[in-house]
Scaffold this motif. Structure first.
Motif, short mmCIF file in Angstrom:
data_model
loop_
_atom_site.label_atom_id
_atom_site.label_comp_id
_atom_site.label_asym_id
_atom_site.label_seq_id
_atom_site.Cartn_x
_atom_site.Cartn_y
_atom_site.Cartn_z
N THR A 105 0.87 -1.25 -0.06
CA THR A 105 0.10 -0.01 0.13
C THR A 105 0.71 1.38 0.01
N ARG A 106 2.03 1.40 0.73
CA ARG A 106 2.83 2.29 1.00
C ARG A 106 3.65 2.78 -0.63
N MET A 107 4.04 1.43 -1.03
CA MET A 107 4.62 1.57 -2.40
C MET A 107 3.62 2.29 -3.49
N ASN A 108 2.38 1.76 -3.54
CA ASN A 108 1.49 2.20 -4.54
C ASN A 108 1.07 3.85 -4.12
N ARG A 109 1.17 4.06 -3.01
CA ARG A 109 0.73 5.65 -2.44
C ARG A 109 1.85 6.44 -2.80
N ASP A 110 3.03 5.81 -2.40
CA ASP A 110 4.34 6.83 -2.89
C ASP A 110 4.53 7.02 -4.38
N SER A 111 4.32 5.82 -5.07
CA SER A 111 4.26 6.02 -6.65
C SER A 111 3.49 6.99 -7.07
N ALA A 161 -8.89 6.14 -6.58
CA ALA A 161 -7.77 5.71 -5.91
C ALA A 161 -6.63 6.77 -5.99
N TYR A 162 -6.24 7.20 -7.09
CA TYR A 162 -4.87 8.22 -7.26
C TYR A 162 -5.50 9.50 -6.46
N LEU A 163 -6.96 9.87 -6.49
CA LEU A 163 -7.16 11.05 -6.15
C LEU A 163 -7.15 10.93 -4.51
N SER A 164 -7.63 9.98 -4.07
CA SER A 164 -7.48 9.77 -2.59
C SER A 164 -5.85 9.76 -2.02
N ARG A 165 -5.06 9.07 -2.64
CA ARG A 165 -3.73 9.09 -2.16
C ARG A 165 -3.09 10.58 -2.52
N LEU A 335 11.33 -15.28 -2.27
CA LEU A 335 11.82 -15.64 -3.80
C LEU A 335 10.63 -15.67 -4.81
N ARG A 336 9.42 -15.44 -4.31
CA ARG A 336 8.40 -15.76 -5.47
C ARG A 336 8.33 -14.22 -6.05
N LEU A 337 8.11 -14.36 -7.21
CA LEU A 337 7.69 -13.33 -8.10
C LEU A 337 6.30 -12.63 -7.65
N SER A 338 6.01 -11.53 -8.13
CA SER A 338 4.64 -10.98 -7.68
C SER A 338 3.84 -10.92 -8.73
N GLY A 339 2.42 -10.92 -8.52
CA GLY A 339 1.54 -11.02 -9.58
C GLY A 339 1.78 -9.88 -10.36
N ARG A 340 2.08 -8.80 -9.92
CA ARG A 340 2.53 -7.72 -11.20
C ARG A 340 3.51 -8.08 -11.97
#
Length: 442
Positions: A105-111, A161-165, A335-340
């Motif tokens: 969540t923090r990564m998405n918010r900061d991005s 979501a962008y607006l809220s962040r 070690l697992r890749l993310s869904g992204r």
């Protein structure tokens, strides 16, 4: 805990509870009331011999009728220390959540905030230390006009979501009013955003998937990994995150014998777990080369020393095809890749083959699951069997509705009134008509 009552607001007494860093002795009872972060208030000063004035609890949500007094402080429950304590198990859940989902969540918010700030700087606008509603509205409007880098429009929910962040980047007292910006996003939803596009992925059916596989250079380790990811996702009807979660132990190629294929146990999906998952044999096909591609990537894992049964089937690689170092210390996926990352691999490979958009919809990781269901339906496989194959619930209708992109697009393209209009507007004349079409001569 101490209580302050040092300000006056319309002559109505208000109190605020504040925690202090130092306390002389641990107290059994917190003799204070918890209120919203509002200004405190008290009655005008009184003489020392006057009786104490009644104390009331008032917040911004208090509603009083004519002549009605707010509730008194003593009428509210008094919290003890036990009301604020949690067990060590609950505390551990807080710590785990802080290192997991909240990190994403923090990564998405900061991005989001960084992109807004970069846009402001590029356009001579101010993002920090404060900004205006006009700046944010123009930024959101720009996103509506330009769309995403892959050419697809931003969904209204993404813009909200962008607006809220962005709004929550600023202190409450300096936060721009976002109500009108929300209005233009809802207007965009109704008038501009293509109906039905939200959250839909293109159907990566065999006719589209095979050219994508052909465009991959499988002489490289990265190419062999990505090809394996594509055939696994399609053949097993997996979601992107489910592809990433597969461990080495759950894929066992069988290249010899009368019927080559792969033994698979899909143990971690929305509807299955290790207790209920069963081994199944998936026969090979000459077009997908499922078993050969899985076996080729497993040989790479063995060469890299990453073929232990408990390790992930798909791994992060450097540009040279080596394992990325430091992944073992990642706190979210390890070690697992993310869904992204799976989504990025599939989108990149599809774009390289000119298949980033199919039928007006973007290719995403979900396109493999949708495409496989479409191919099975076209092949006459019953809905019950498709539900079983894709681990949908037995009575699910989704495989005949939401997951039939290709069928819906094909039927929408069958009736085109302009088929009655000849190419280039070259209407037939009596001289160009065949004798059969001219009719009998008179």
């Amino acid at each position: 805990m101490t209580v302050s009552d040092d300000n006056e607001v319309s002559g109505v007494p208000r109190v605020r509870a504040t925690l202090t860093a130092e306390a002389p002795e641990p107290a059994d009872v917190f003799d204070a009331e918890l209120v919203d972060d509002v200004e405190t208030a008290r009655l005008p000063d009184r003489a020392a011999d006057e009786p104490a004035a009644p104390r009331y609890r008032v917040t911004r949500d208090t509603i009083l009728g004519p002549g009605e007094l707010p509730p008194r402080v003593e009428e509210h429950p008094r919290f003890t220390e036990d009301d604020f304590r949690v067990s060590e198990r609950t505390r551990e859940r807080f710590r785990r959540a802080a290192g997991g989902r909240s990190r994403n969540t923090r990564m998405n918010r900061d991005s989001t905030r960084n992109r807004f700030q970069a846009w402001c700087e590029a356009n001579g606008r101010m993002a920090q230390p404060s900004t205006t509603a006009a700046h944010i509205a123009e930024y959101i409007g720009t996103l509506m006009d330009t769309g995403q880098p892959n050419g697809t429009p931003y969904s209204p929910d993404t813009l909200l979501a962008y607006l809220s962040r962005i709004l929550t980047w600023y202190p409450k007292g300096e936060r721009p009013d976002g109500s009108k910006i929300r209005d233009i996003i809802e207007d965009y939803r109704d008038l501009e955003y293509p109906a039905g596009l939200s959250d839909q992925a293109a159907a990566l059916t065999l006719e589209h998937l095979l050219p994508v596989l052909d465009a991959i250079d499988e002489s490289t380790r990265i190419g062999r990994r990505d090809a394996a990811a594509l055939v696994v996702g399609y053949r097993l009807l997996l979601r992107g995150i489910e592809i990433a979660d597969l461990p080495n132990a759950d894929l066992r190629p069988a290249l010899t014998g009368p019927r080559p294929g792969v033994w698979v146990r899909v143990a971690k999906t929305k509807t299955t777990d290790a207790k209920t998952a069963a081994w199944r044999f998936y026969a090979d096909r000459d077009d997908l080369r499922f078993a050969a591609r899985v076996a080729a990537w497993k040989a790479d894992l063995a060469e890299l020393g990453a073929d232990a049964p408990h390790l992930p089937f798909l791994r992060a690689l450097t540009k040279k095809g080596n394992l990325q170092l430091g992944r073992a210390h990642a706190t979210v996926r390890g070690l697992r890749l993310s869904g992204r990352t799976i989504n990025t691999i599939i989108q990149t490979r599809a774009a390289s083959a000119g298949k980033e958009i199919i039928g007006g919809l973007p290719v995403r990781s979900h396109s493999l699951r949708v495409g496989a269901n479409n191919d099975l339906k076209r092949g006459g496989v019953s809905r019950a069997r498709r539900n079983e194959e894709g681990r949908w619930s037995p009575d699910s209708q989704l495989t005949d509705t939401t997951y039939t992109r290709a069928d819906a697009l094909a039927s929408a393209q069958q009736d085109d009134v302009f088929e009655a209009v000849p190419l280039y507007g070259q209407w037939p004349t009596p001289e160009t008509l065949s004798p059969a079409r001219r009719g009998p001569e008179r």
